[in-house]
Structures are given as C-alpha cells and as structure tokens.
Design an enzyme around this catalytic site. Structure first.
Site, PDB file in Angstrom:
ATOM      1  N   ASP A   1       0.795  -1.241   0.000  1.00 28.72           N
ATOM      2  CA  ASP A   1       0.000   0.000   0.000  1.00 28.72           C
ATOM      3  C   ASP A   1       0.828   1.293   0.000  1.00 28.72           C
ATOM      4  O   ASP A   1       0.515   2.231   0.747  1.00 28.72           O
ATOM      5  CB  ASP A   1      -0.969   0.005   1.195  1.00 28.72           C
ATOM      6  CG  ASP A   1      -1.974  -1.140   1.159  1.00 28.72           C
ATOM      7  OD1 ASP A   1      -1.927  -1.945   0.213  1.00 28.72           O
ATOM      8  OD2 ASP A   1      -2.802  -1.243   2.095  1.00 28.72           O
TER       9      ASP A   1
ATOM     10  N   LYS B   1      -6.832  -5.055  -3.059  1.00 28.73           N
ATOM     11  CA  LYS B   1      -7.594  -5.587  -1.927  1.00 28.73           C
ATOM     12  C   LYS B   1      -8.519  -4.504  -1.398  1.00 28.73           C
ATOM     13  O   LYS B   1      -8.282  -3.319  -1.616  1.00 28.73           O
ATOM     14  CB  LYS B   1      -6.646  -6.066  -0.826  1.00 28.73           C
ATOM     15  CG  LYS B   1      -5.754  -4.972  -0.263  1.00 28.73           C
ATOM     16  CD  LYS B   1      -4.805  -5.506   0.789  1.00 28.73           C
ATOM     17  CE  LYS B   1      -3.931  -4.399   1.334  1.00 28.73           C
ATOM     18  NZ  LYS B   1      -4.658  -3.350   2.051  1.00 28.73           N
TER      19      LYS B   1
ATOM     20  N   CYS C   1      -1.902  -2.719   7.750  1.00 22.95           N
ATOM     21  CA  CYS C   1      -1.819  -3.683   6.641  1.00 22.95           C
ATOM     22  C   CYS C   1      -0.531  -4.504   6.652  1.00 22.95           C
ATOM     23  O   CYS C   1      -0.549  -5.672   6.276  1.00 22.95           O
ATOM     24  CB  CYS C   1      -2.030  -2.955   5.322  1.00 22.95           C
ATOM     25  SG  CYS C   1      -3.752  -2.395   5.163  1.00 22.95           S
TER      26      CYS C   1
HETATM   27  C1  VGL Z   1      -4.689   0.648   5.654  1.00 23.31           C
HETATM   28  C2  VGL Z   1      -6.298   1.512   7.008  1.00 23.31           C
HETATM   29  C3  VGL Z   1      -7.240   1.389   6.012  1.00 23.31           C
HETATM   30  C4  VGL Z   1      -3.252   0.253   5.478  1.00 23.31           C
HETATM   31  C5  VGL Z   1      -5.616   0.506   4.635  1.00 23.31           C
HETATM   32  O1  VGL Z   1      -2.787   0.160   4.311  1.00 23.31           O
HETATM   33  O2  VGL Z   1      -2.565   0.043   6.499  1.00 23.31           O
HETATM   34  N1  VGL Z   1      -5.035   1.129   6.834  1.00 23.31           N
HETATM   35  N2  VGL Z   1      -6.880   0.883   4.826  1.00 23.31           N
END
Ligand code: VGL
Ligand code: ZN
Length: 213
Positions: free
Chosen positions: A16, A114, A159
């Site tokens: 991410d 995802k 994540c």
């Molecule tokens: C994430 C919160 C919501 C992350 C993704 O990538 O850690 N955290 N969506």
C-alpha cells in the site's frame, strides 16, 4: 543477524505505498513517503517483487462517511466484527489510490488489489477482515515456489502487521523490514503491533541486515 537474500525462495511485498497513505493524502501515515527510497533500493536486491494496492469502491463500509453520525477513527460492529472507520481513501480510480509517483513499480510481477468488496475491509494481503475471504495471494506465492516473504510499506501497524501475521500463520517464513515501514500509530497501535510480531516470533529487521545473494 544478517539474512542472505535467496533469489528463488524470497519475495519482497511492498504494501500500500499509495498517495493517500503519504503526507498530504486522505489517510496519511506520518512520514509515510520516507519508505519509498528504502523500498526502491530493496526492490533492486530481490529478484521478485509484489505490490499491494488498497482499492475501495465509493461508499466502502470502512469509510466513516458511509455511517451517518460516525467519525473517522471510531470503531463499529460490522457483520464480521469490530472495524475501525477511516476517512475516505484509496477510492478505485481516484488519484489518491495511485502508487507514490517515485515508487519503483516497474519490476513488480503482481499488483494485488484488496478491499474491493464493499462490505468487507481488507488490511491483510492474504485474507479480508472477515478473516475468511481469501485474496488468492497465498496460492499465487505457493504455486510459484516462494517460501519466505519480506514485508515493507504502509501502514506498519495495520496492513503490514496483518499481512505478516497471516503469512506466518500460512506457513511462510516471514520478515518485516522495519525501516521500510511507517506506522499510523492510533491509540498505541504501533507498540501493539511490535508486541504481536514478537509474540509470533516474526523477524523484524533493518534493511541493512539483508545481504545480497
Ligand atoms: C490501511 C487503514 C485502512 C493500510 C488501509 O494500508 O494500512 N489502513 N486501509
Ligand atoms: Zn483501506
């Protein structure tokens, strides 16, 4: 203890590294952009790289805006259990969902999206937050013969942590590269993440502890 990268068995998963998780983004991780040069150098040293991309439809159930009267960072009960509510982020096709422009994404052999089921969030790259819906990543990695996973990216305490725990549970050797991650650190979540990684005996290393093959 230094770790030698095995070009066949090892794969780097960068979690991410998206505009919305970097300073100025909708769900900014403090100093999140600092992981980019570290990950770019790491990606040169691994033969295999996978990227994950948080990829939510508009109106996603993890968005506070989808729950009237609720604010970001509160928690609610969804059908599968407790869920933290977030600002709208990483909306499919929106600029904030793009990878950081300096991330060396070219080498990635797979981009795993995802969080695209409207009713289920997905922190982990392996299972959605109902802890039951698989993303398919475990099958992909196994079929390609990878046995050790090195994790980097954002956010360390969400994540990256959830992906590391699932990788370990699934039987992969699992290593988190500490200085290639940054944490959101909400209500002590970074310390909690470190406790959970230690509990599972998941290795947490610095990028300098990795030796080339
Ligand atoms: C994430 C919160 C919501 C992350 C993704 O990538 O850690 N955290 N969506
Ligand atoms: Zn998300």
């Amino acid at each position: 203890m230094p770790v030698r990268i095995d070009p066949h068995a090892d794969i780097l998963i960068a979690v991410d590294v998206q505009i919305d998780f970097c300073p100025g983004g909708a769900l900014a991780v403090p100093r999140g952009d600092e992981v980019v040069p570290v990950i770019n150098r790491l990606a040169e040293r691994f033969d295999h790289v996978v990227l994950t991309q948080d990829w939510h439809p508009p109106g996603h159930s993890s968005f506070a805006s989808s729950h009237p009267g609720r604010a970001p960072y509160e928690t609610i009960e969804l059908s599968y259990g407790r869920q933290t509510l977030w600002p709208d982020h990483c909306v499919q096709g929106a600029p904030g969902a793009d990878f950081h422009p300096e991330l060396a994404a070219t080498k990635a052999e797979l981009v795993l999206r995802k969080g695209f089921h409207k009713a289920i969030d997905s922190y982990s790259a392996f299972f959605e937050n109902d802890r039951n819906t698989a993303t398919g990543l475990a099958g992909y990695l196994r079929e390609r013969g990878f046995t050790r996973i090195f994790l980097a990216g954002l956010a360390f305490d969400y994540c990256v942590l959830w992906s590391a725990e699932d990788a370990w549970r699934l039987g992969f050797q699992t290593v988190v590269i500490d200085d290639a991650c940054r944490a959101l650190d909400i209500h002590g979540s970074e310390a909690e993440a470190r406790r959970r990684l230690a509990q599972a005996s998941i290795e947490v290393l610095a990028a300098t502890e990795l030796e080339p093959a």
